[in-house]
Design a protein around this motif. Structure first.
Motif, PDB file in Angstrom:
ATOM      1  N   ALA A 119       0.840  -1.202   0.000  1.00  0.00           N
ATOM      2  CA  ALA A 119       0.000   0.000   0.000  1.00  0.00           C
ATOM      3  C   ALA A 119       0.874   1.251   0.000  1.00  0.00           C
ATOM      4  CB  ALA A 119      -0.940  -0.006   1.199  1.00  0.00           C
ATOM      5  N   LYS A 120       1.965   1.243   0.765  1.00  0.00           N
ATOM      6  CA  LYS A 120       2.872   2.392   0.795  1.00  0.00           C
ATOM      7  C   LYS A 120       3.493   2.626  -0.580  1.00  0.00           C
ATOM      8  CE  LYS A 120       5.787   1.984   4.194  1.00  0.00           C
ATOM      9  NZ  LYS A 120       6.557   1.742   5.418  1.00  0.00           N
ATOM     10  N   GLU A 121       3.825   1.566  -1.287  1.00  0.00           N
ATOM     11  CA  GLU A 121       4.388   1.705  -2.640  1.00  0.00           C
ATOM     12  C   GLU A 121       3.363   2.330  -3.582  1.00  0.00           C
ATOM     13  OE1 GLU A 121       6.105  -1.839  -4.294  1.00  0.00           O
ATOM     14  OE2 GLU A 121       7.024  -2.359  -2.365  1.00  0.00           O
ATOM     15  N   TYR A 122       2.108   1.906  -3.477  1.00  0.00           N
ATOM     16  CA  TYR A 122       1.081   2.440  -4.365  1.00  0.00           C
ATOM     17  C   TYR A 122       0.781   3.891  -4.044  1.00  0.00           C
ATOM     18  CZ  TYR A 122       0.504  -2.421  -5.641  1.00  0.00           C
ATOM     19  OH  TYR A 122       0.733  -3.695  -6.063  1.00  0.00           O
ATOM     20  N   ILE A 123       0.804   4.255  -2.773  1.00  0.00           N
ATOM     21  CA  ILE A 123       0.580   5.649  -2.392  1.00  0.00           C
ATOM     22  C   ILE A 123       1.670   6.524  -2.993  1.00  0.00           C
ATOM     23  CG2 ILE A 123       0.598   7.262  -0.447  1.00  0.00           C
ATOM     24  CD1 ILE A 123      -0.804   4.984   1.172  1.00  0.00           C
ATOM     25  N   ALA A 124       2.911   6.080  -2.903  1.00  0.00           N
ATOM     26  CA  ALA A 124       4.035   6.854  -3.444  1.00  0.00           C
ATOM     27  C   ALA A 124       3.925   6.993  -4.961  1.00  0.00           C
ATOM     28  CB  ALA A 124       5.357   6.190  -3.063  1.00  0.00           C
ATOM     29  N   GLY A 125       3.405   5.976  -5.620  1.00  0.00           N
ATOM     30  CA  GLY A 125       3.264   6.005  -7.077  1.00  0.00           C
ATOM     31  C   GLY A 125       2.005   6.697  -7.553  1.00  0.00           C
ATOM     32  N   SER A 126       1.119   7.032  -6.630  1.00  0.00           N
ATOM     33  CA  SER A 126      -0.142   7.714  -6.917  1.00  0.00           C
ATOM     34  C   SER A 126      -0.939   7.107  -8.065  1.00  0.00           C
ATOM     35  CB  SER A 126       0.097   9.200  -7.194  1.00  0.00           C
ATOM     36  OG  SER A 126       0.654   9.816  -6.075  1.00  0.00           O
ATOM     37  N   PRO A 127      -1.264   5.830  -7.995  1.00  0.00           N
ATOM     38  CA  PRO A 127      -2.111   5.264  -9.046  1.00  0.00           C
ATOM     39  C   PRO A 127      -3.539   5.747  -8.870  1.00  0.00           C
ATOM     40  CG  PRO A 127      -1.850   3.690  -7.290  1.00  0.00           C
ATOM     41  CD  PRO A 127      -0.986   4.881  -6.944  1.00  0.00           C
ATOM     42  N   LEU A 128      -4.286   5.752  -9.949  1.00  0.00           N
ATOM     43  CA  LEU A 128      -5.691   6.100  -9.809  1.00  0.00           C
ATOM     44  C   LEU A 128      -6.423   4.994  -9.065  1.00  0.00           C
ATOM     45  CD1 LEU A 128      -6.453   7.668 -13.291  1.00  0.00           C
ATOM     46  CD2 LEU A 128      -6.018   8.826 -11.114  1.00  0.00           C
ATOM     47  N   GLN A 129      -6.109   3.756  -9.401  1.00  0.00           N
ATOM     48  CA  GLN A 129      -6.680   2.635  -8.664  1.00  0.00           C
ATOM     49  C   GLN A 129      -5.778   1.428  -8.824  1.00  0.00           C
ATOM     50  OE1 GLN A 129     -10.840   1.931  -8.930  1.00  0.00           O
ATOM     51  NE2 GLN A 129     -10.703  -0.125  -8.150  1.00  0.00           N
ATOM     52  N   LYS A 130      -5.619   0.712  -7.731  1.00  0.00           N
ATOM     53  CA  LYS A 130      -4.799  -0.491  -7.752  1.00  0.00           C
ATOM     54  C   LYS A 130      -5.469  -1.531  -6.870  1.00  0.00           C
ATOM     55  CE  LYS A 130      -0.906  -2.223  -9.175  1.00  0.00           C
ATOM     56  NZ  LYS A 130      -0.562  -2.331 -10.564  1.00  0.00           N
ATOM     57  N   ASN A 131      -5.619  -2.725  -7.416  1.00  0.00           N
ATOM     58  CA  ASN A 131      -6.181  -3.841  -6.666  1.00  0.00           C
ATOM     59  C   ASN A 131      -5.112  -4.917  -6.567  1.00  0.00           C
ATOM     60  OD1 ASN A 131      -8.950  -2.816  -6.553  1.00  0.00           O
ATOM     61  ND2 ASN A 131      -8.925  -3.151  -8.749  1.00  0.00           N
ATOM     62  N   VAL A 132      -4.904  -5.408  -5.379  1.00  0.00           N
ATOM     63  CA  VAL A 132      -3.915  -6.463  -5.159  1.00  0.00           C
ATOM     64  C   VAL A 132      -4.566  -7.564  -4.345  1.00  0.00           C
ATOM     65  CG1 VAL A 132      -1.663  -7.054  -4.189  1.00  0.00           C
ATOM     66  CG2 VAL A 132      -2.056  -4.774  -5.094  1.00  0.00           C
ATOM     67  N   THR A 133      -4.313  -8.796  -4.744  1.00  0.00           N
ATOM     68  CA  THR A 133      -4.787  -9.950  -3.993  1.00  0.00           C
ATOM     69  C   THR A 133      -3.581 -10.801  -3.625  1.00  0.00           C
ATOM     70  OG1 THR A 133      -6.872  -9.944  -5.204  1.00  0.00           O
ATOM     71  CG2 THR A 133      -6.314 -11.974  -4.037  1.00  0.00           C
ATOM     72  N   MET A 134      -3.589 -11.314  -2.417  1.00  0.00           N
ATOM     73  CA  MET A 134      -2.536 -12.214  -1.963  1.00  0.00           C
ATOM     74  C   MET A 134      -3.181 -13.495  -1.462  1.00  0.00           C
ATOM     75  SD  MET A 134       0.250 -11.769   1.114  1.00  0.00           S
ATOM     76  CE  MET A 134       1.233 -10.591   0.203  1.00  0.00           C
ATOM     77  N   TRP A 135      -2.598 -14.605  -1.865  1.00  0.00           N
ATOM     78  CA  TRP A 135      -3.010 -15.909  -1.368  1.00  0.00           C
ATOM     79  C   TRP A 135      -1.860 -16.481  -0.566  1.00  0.00           C
ATOM     80  CZ3 TRP A 135      -4.018 -14.246  -6.282  1.00  0.00           C
ATOM     81  CH2 TRP A 135      -5.357 -14.160  -6.648  1.00  0.00           C
ATOM     82  N   VAL A 136      -2.173 -17.020   0.588  1.00  0.00           N
ATOM     83  CA  VAL A 136      -1.170 -17.697   1.409  1.00  0.00           C
ATOM     84  C   VAL A 136      -1.438 -19.187   1.287  1.00  0.00           C
ATOM     85  CG1 VAL A 136      -0.203 -17.972   3.715  1.00  0.00           C
ATOM     86  CG2 VAL A 136      -1.092 -15.732   2.990  1.00  0.00           C
ATOM     87  N   ARG A 137      -0.394 -19.918   0.882  1.00  0.00           N
ATOM     88  CA  ARG A 137      -0.508 -21.369   0.735  1.00  0.00           C
ATOM     89  C   ARG A 137       0.339 -22.058   1.790  1.00  0.00           C
ATOM     90  NH1 ARG A 137       2.434 -22.898  -3.516  1.00  0.00           N
ATOM     91  NH2 ARG A 137       3.316 -20.846  -3.916  1.00  0.00           N
ATOM     92  N   ASN A 138      -0.104 -23.238   2.216  1.00  0.00           N
ATOM     93  CA  ASN A 138       0.684 -24.051   3.134  1.00  0.00           C
ATOM     94  C   ASN A 138       1.612 -24.959   2.332  1.00  0.00           C
ATOM     95  OD1 ASN A 138      -0.943 -26.178   2.241  1.00  0.00           O
ATOM     96  ND2 ASN A 138      -2.177 -26.234   4.110  1.00  0.00           N
ATOM     97  N   GLU A 139       2.337 -25.811   3.013  1.00  0.00           N
ATOM     98  CA  GLU A 139       3.299 -26.699   2.354  1.00  0.00           C
ATOM     99  C   GLU A 139       2.640 -27.684   1.394  1.00  0.00           C
ATOM    100  OE1 GLU A 139       6.939 -27.279   5.395  1.00  0.00           O
ATOM    101  OE2 GLU A 139       4.962 -27.867   6.197  1.00  0.00           O
ATOM    102  N   GLN A 140       1.376 -27.975   1.614  1.00  0.00           N
ATOM    103  CA  GLN A 140       0.647 -28.886   0.734  1.00  0.00           C
ATOM    104  C   GLN A 140       0.077 -28.159  -0.492  1.00  0.00           C
ATOM    105  OE1 GLN A 140      -0.004 -28.823   4.219  1.00  0.00           O
ATOM    106  NE2 GLN A 140       1.542 -30.423   4.391  1.00  0.00           N
TER     107      GLN A 140
END
Length: 85
Positions: free
Chosen positions: A41-62
């Protein structure tokens, strides 16, 4: 200690984490994912995008998704307000 993997998609690029991080449990993985999203979020604020959507998935070892986080950052200039601050 279990290993968790953090994959991110910002709409233009899917970054798959092939190394992962050893963390105590799913709560520690959630904390790590939340801190990473805050940094993004800090990177996007510095870059001043009009809109940015980011999704993160956390996976286990399996390879199972154990958590999904989403971040939307949007900048809007109200009508009638000069865009030259």
């Amino acid at each position: 200690m279990p290993r968790y993997f953090f994959d991110t998609d910002d709409g233009t690029e899917l970054l798959r984490d092939n190394e992962g991080s050893e963390l105590a449990d799913e709560q520690a993985a959630r904390d790590e994912a939340s801190l990473t999203m805050a940094e993004l979020a800090k990177e996007y604020i510095a870059g001043s995008p009009l809109q940015k959507n980011v999704t993160m998935w956390v996976r286990n070892e399996q390879g199972e998704a154990v958590l999904q986080l989403s971040l939307t950052f949007a900048t809007q200039i109200p009508k009638g307000v000069s865009s030259h601050f």
